[in-house]
Design an enzyme around this catalytic site. Structure first.
Site, short mmCIF file in Angstrom:
data_model
loop_
_atom_site.label_atom_id
_atom_site.label_comp_id
_atom_site.label_asym_id
_atom_site.label_seq_id
_atom_site.Cartn_x
_atom_site.Cartn_y
_atom_site.Cartn_z
NE ARG A 167 -3.85 -2.09 0.07
CZ ARG A 167 -3.60 -3.27 -0.46
NH1 ARG A 167 -2.46 -3.50 -1.11
NH2 ARG A 167 -4.49 -4.23 -0.39
CB SER A 247 -9.32 -1.88 3.54
OG SER A 247 -9.68 -3.07 2.90
CD GLU A 350 -6.06 0.56 2.06
OE1 GLU A 350 -5.80 -0.46 2.74
OE2 GLU A 350 -6.68 0.52 1.00
C1 FAD Z 1 -15.61 -0.64 -2.32
C2 FAD Z 1 -14.13 -0.38 -2.39
C3 FAD Z 1 -13.23 -1.43 -2.47
C4 FAD Z 1 -11.85 -1.19 -2.54
N1 FAD Z 1 -10.99 -2.25 -2.61
C5 FAD Z 1 -9.65 -2.04 -2.68
C6 FAD Z 1 -8.74 -3.15 -2.75
O1 FAD Z 1 -9.13 -4.30 -2.76
N2 FAD Z 1 -7.40 -2.87 -2.80
C7 FAD Z 1 -6.93 -1.59 -2.82
O2 FAD Z 1 -5.69 -1.42 -2.87
N3 FAD Z 1 -7.76 -0.54 -2.75
C8 FAD Z 1 -9.10 -0.72 -2.68
N4 FAD Z 1 -9.96 0.35 -2.60
C9 FAD Z 1 -9.41 1.72 -2.56
C10 FAD Z 1 -9.37 2.43 -3.91
O3 FAD Z 1 -10.29 1.90 -4.80
C11 FAD Z 1 -7.99 2.40 -4.57
O4 FAD Z 1 -7.02 2.91 -3.71
C12 FAD Z 1 -7.97 3.18 -5.89
O5 FAD Z 1 -6.81 2.87 -6.62
C13 FAD Z 1 -8.02 4.71 -5.70
O6 FAD Z 1 -8.04 5.30 -6.98
P1 FAD Z 1 -8.84 6.62 -7.25
O7 FAD Z 1 -8.67 6.96 -8.68
O8 FAD Z 1 -10.26 6.48 -6.78
O9 FAD Z 1 -8.05 7.64 -6.32
P2 FAD Z 1 -8.63 8.82 -5.41
O10 FAD Z 1 -9.46 8.25 -4.32
O11 FAD Z 1 -9.24 9.87 -6.27
O12 FAD Z 1 -7.27 9.40 -4.79
C14 FAD Z 1 -6.54 8.63 -3.86
C15 FAD Z 1 -5.11 9.21 -3.79
O13 FAD Z 1 -4.47 9.01 -5.05
C16 FAD Z 1 -4.09 10.27 -5.61
N5 FAD Z 1 -4.32 10.20 -7.05
C17 FAD Z 1 -5.40 9.73 -7.70
N6 FAD Z 1 -5.23 9.82 -9.03
C18 FAD Z 1 -4.00 10.36 -9.21
C19 FAD Z 1 -3.23 10.72 -10.35
N7 FAD Z 1 -3.68 10.57 -11.60
N8 FAD Z 1 -2.01 11.26 -10.15
C20 FAD Z 1 -1.50 11.45 -8.90
N9 FAD Z 1 -2.18 11.13 -7.80
C21 FAD Z 1 -3.43 10.59 -7.95
C22 FAD Z 1 -4.96 11.31 -4.94
O14 FAD Z 1 -4.34 12.58 -4.94
C23 FAD Z 1 -5.09 10.73 -3.55
O15 FAD Z 1 -3.95 11.04 -2.80
C24 FAD Z 1 -11.35 0.15 -2.52
C25 FAD Z 1 -12.27 1.20 -2.45
C26 FAD Z 1 -13.63 0.96 -2.37
C27 FAD Z 1 -14.60 2.11 -2.29
#
Ligand code: FAD
Length: 356
Positions: A167, A247, A350
């Site tokens: 992570r 999580s 997280e």
């Molecule tokens: C139902 C559910 C299940 C999930 N299951 C998992 C799992 O099994 N494993 C897991 O690892 N995660 C899981 N997650 C967490 C999440 O989905 C991941 O961490 C996902 O990759 C976040 O991506 P995002 O585009 O939504 O980022 P955001 O939530 O928009 O941002 C998260 C962070 O990433 C940064 N960020 C996003 N995009 C960029 C970019 N293009 N450039 C630079 N920084 C950026 C943001 O600034 C922020 O700091 C889950 C979430 C939910 C709601």
């Protein structure tokens, strides 16, 4: 670039929580990213990069800065001539992650099939080295292209320069907030076998074993989505358990001595997983945070105001309607304090916090 004022952020997050962004830009090209960064720099305004908002808790007051929503789209593909059977997908950061996984399974390319059903964008995946069911993006990423907000230039990182760990990457640790990821190159194996390491998946795929055949990548991805749905970890309209950030706590990595202490305090053998590579993890194991939380006295569905532990997964904190960010954090604090008091283990959050 179109600059919007006071844009509500809650609809851009899976929690559905949070106040507005003082400034908001939807960037659909690398030029717009550079332009938005220059504008924020000229006006000395803090900039936050938003992907799918699935790992994010926005404060009730919102964010007094510029939110840069990454909307770059497009997937290019090339075979690797010097490495037969390898295929590189160059994926724009704003592409939906799960749709990309679905495509790779249809293309019969192995490497991310266990990461099906994870919400968010492709650009978000390297940030916390997304992982589930025995796979992490660290092992499939070839390169990451990004805009450097300090140098105002585009840069590219080989996977080995991304600082990937559990992570963790350079993007959420030493270089937090420095880069806007614009493209991620995934190197996958054409015709590769699926990874079926986790007991949940093995059970669900037992039928294939009886028939004596290897499950296809698409079958594994479908099973992963089914297992996730059973735990409220798949985004399904109307399912209150998925109004979360997945999580909420990381699984703590503990040394042998701590493990023995947990066993004594709980009078049970704690479940454990390998801690993963890295010298700091030597002689350590990962203990499921969900198990520690349950042992500290919290059951699924436990509620505080309109925030609650998911009714299907102890590790997810959810918004049961009109929860505020303060309520979610109060619930998280109550859980963290109880686990610390019982096991002397500090749970680490997280999701990313914005505007606090
Ligand atoms: C139902 C559910 C299940 C999930 N299951 C998992 C799992 O099994 N494993 C897991 O690892 N995660 C899981 N997650 C967490 C999440 O989905 C991941 O961490 C996902 O990759 C976040 O991506 P995002 O585009 O939504 O980022 P955001 O939530 O928009 O941002 C998260 C962070 O990433 C940064 N960020 C996003 N995009 C960029 C970019 N293009 N450039 C630079 N920084 C950026 C943001 O600034 C922020 O700091 C889950 C979430 C939910 C709601």
């Amino acid at each position: 670039m179109i600059l919007i004022e006071n844009k509500p952020l809650a609809p851009f997050t899976t929690f559905g929580i949070g106040g507005p962004a003082r400034w908001f830009v939807e960037a659909v090209s690398e030029e717009e990213i550079a332009e938005a960064a220059a504008w924020a720099g000229e006006h000395s305004i803090a900039l936050f990069v938003l992907g799918g908002g699935s790992n994010l808790l926005v404060s009730d007051a919102g964010f007094n800065g510029l939110v840069l929503h990454v909307g770059l789209r497009g997937i290019a593909m090339e075979e690797v001539p010097e490495d037969a059977g390898q295929r590189i997908y160059q994926v724009a950061a704003g592409e939906d992650w799960d749709r990309f996984v679905e495509r790779t399974a249809q293309d019969n390319c192995a490497g991310v099939e266990c990461l099906a059903g994870i919400p968010g964008t492709v650009g978000g995946t390297p940030v916390q080295n997304v992982g589930a069911y025995g796979q992490e993006v660290a092992t499939a990423i070839d390169r990451v292209r990004a805009f450097d907000l300090q140098q105002h230039a585009f840069v590219e990182f080989a996977a080995s320069d991304c600082g990937f760990a559990y992570r963790r990457s350079r993007f959420n640790s030493i270089d937090r907030g420095r880069y806007v990821v614009t493209r991620v190159d995934y190197r996958l194996t054409l015709g590769g076998v699926p990874t079926v390491r986790y007991a949940d998946l093995q059970r669900a795929l037992a039928e294939n074993e009886k028939e004596g055949r290897e499950p296809s990548l698409a079958e594994v991805a479908a099973v992963v989505r089914r297992v996730r749905q059973s735990k409220g970890m798949l985004m399904i309209d109307g399912d209150p358990d998925c109004r979360s950030a997945g999580s909420f706590f990381k699984n703590p990595v503990v040394a042998e001595e701590q493990l023995r202490r947990i066993a004594v305090v709980s009078a049970k053998e704690p479940p454990r997983f390998p801690a993963g590579p890295g010298t700091e993890n030597q002689g350590c194991v990962k203990v499921p945070a969900a198990w520690l939380i349950e042992q500290a006295g919290f059951a699924k569905g436990y509620t505080l105001g309109a925030a609650a532990i998911s009714s299907r997964h102890t590790l997810a904190l959810t918004n049961r309607g009109a929860a505020t960010a303060s309520e979610v954090l109060a619930l998280a604090a109550e859980i963290t304090a109880a686990v610390e008091q019982r096991f002397a283990i500090q749970l680490e959050m997280e999701p990313v916090l914005l505007g606090f």
